[in-house]
Design a protein around this motif. Structure first.
Motif, PDB file in Angstrom:
ATOM      1  N   ILE A 100       0.911  -1.187   0.029  1.00  0.00           N
ATOM      2  CA  ILE A 100       0.129   0.134  -0.032  1.00  0.00           C
ATOM      3  C   ILE A 100       0.977   1.401  -0.001  1.00  0.00           C
ATOM      4  N   LYS A 112      -2.133  -0.479  -3.931  1.00  0.00           N
ATOM      5  CA  LYS A 112      -3.448  -0.730  -3.234  1.00  0.00           C
ATOM      6  C   LYS A 112      -3.800  -2.259  -3.125  1.00  0.00           C
ATOM      7  N   GLU A 113      -4.308  -2.464  -4.195  1.00  0.00           N
ATOM      8  CA  GLU A 113      -5.014  -3.620  -4.645  1.00  0.00           C
ATOM      9  C   GLU A 113      -4.164  -5.037  -4.012  1.00  0.00           C
ATOM     10  N   CYS A 172      -4.234  -4.989  -0.282  1.00  0.00           N
ATOM     11  CA  CYS A 172      -5.449  -5.353   0.414  1.00  0.00           C
ATOM     12  C   CYS A 172      -5.715  -6.877   0.113  1.00  0.00           C
ATOM     13  N   ARG A 196      -6.087  -9.046   3.536  1.00  0.00           N
ATOM     14  CA  ARG A 196      -7.185 -10.034   3.581  1.00  0.00           C
ATOM     15  C   ARG A 196      -6.610 -11.480   4.123  1.00  0.00           C
ATOM     16  N   ILE A 233      -8.033  -3.077   6.828  1.00  0.00           N
ATOM     17  CA  ILE A 233      -8.994  -3.612   5.461  1.00  0.00           C
ATOM     18  C   ILE A 233     -10.281  -2.496   5.508  1.00  0.00           C
ATOM     19  N   ASN A 293      -8.514   0.914   4.296  1.00  0.00           N
ATOM     20  CA  ASN A 293      -7.898   1.185   3.267  1.00  0.00           C
ATOM     21  C   ASN A 293      -8.505   0.531   1.950  1.00  0.00           C
ATOM     22  N   CYS A 294      -9.505  -0.417   2.277  1.00  0.00           N
ATOM     23  CA  CYS A 294      -9.772  -1.738   1.167  1.00  0.00           C
ATOM     24  C   CYS A 294     -11.262  -1.631   0.944  1.00  0.00           C
TER      25      CYS A 294
END
Length: 154
Positions: free
Chosen positions: A121, A126-127, A130, A134, A148, A151-152
Motif C-alpha cells: 500500500i 493498494k489492490e 489489500c 485479507r 482493511i 483502506n480496502c
C-alpha cells in the motif's frame, strides 16, 4: 514430573543439539545453531528497545540475515530482517524478505502477510496490498481488519 530422569536426559540432549553444529533435517546441511543464535542476539541488541535509528536497523537487518543464512529454515530471522527494512521505510527490501519468509510456508499467524500488505500500500499497490491484508486477516492477525476497513473498502 520432577522425578522423571528421562526428562533430564531430553533436556541435556536438547541443549547439546542447540550448542553444536547439526544436520538440519529439512535441508540436509549442517547448521551451527549456536552461531545463528549469536547473530540473532546481536541483531536484537542492535535493534534496541524500539528507538533504533536507521544505522542500528540496518545493522540489525544484516545480522538477522546472517542468522537466516546459517539456518535457512528459521523464518523468524527473515521476518525480523524484513521488519527492520519496514521500519526504515525501505518497502521493496522489506517485501523481498517477507516473500522469502512466505516461500518457506511456515508462518501461520498472518504477520508477514500483514506487513507485506502495508508495504505494498505504501508503494501505491493498494489492490495487491489489500489482498495480503485479507490473507492476514484470514490467518487471525488482529490489526489486519482495521486496515482493511480503512483502506480496502471494508
Amino acid at each position: 514430573f520432577p522425578g522423571d530422569s528421562t526428562l533430564l536426559f531430553r533436556r541435556n540432549e536438547i541443549l547439546r543439539f542447540m550448542s553444536a553444529p547439526n544436520a538440519n533435517t529439512n535441508t540436509g546441511k549442517t547448521v551451527d545453531y549456536a552461531l545463528a543464535q549469536r547473530y540473532s542476539n546481536e541483531a536484537v541488541q542492535a535493534f534496541g528497545s524500539g528507538v533504533a535509528g536507521k544505522d542500528d536497523l540496518a545493522k540489525a537487518a544484516g545480522l538477522f540475515l546472517k542468522a537466516a543464512a546459517v539456518n535457512p529454515t528459521d523464518y523468524v530471522q527473515l521476518e525480523n530482517a524484513a521488519i527492520c527494512y519496514f521500519n526504515m521505510k525501505d518497502w521493496k527490501k522489506a517485501i523481498t524478505y517477507f516473500d522469502r519468509e512466505l516461500s518457506l510456508n511456515l508462518s501461520v499467524n498472518g504477520k508477514p502477510e500483514y506487513f507485506k500488505g502495508v508495504a505494498l500500500i505504501n508503494l501505491g499497490q493498494k489492490e495487491a496490498g489489500c489482498d495480503y491484508l485479507r490473507k492476514s486477516d484470514k490467518k487471525g492477525w488482529k490489526d489486519a481488519a482495521i486496515l482493511i476497513k480503512s483502506n480496502c473498502g471494508g
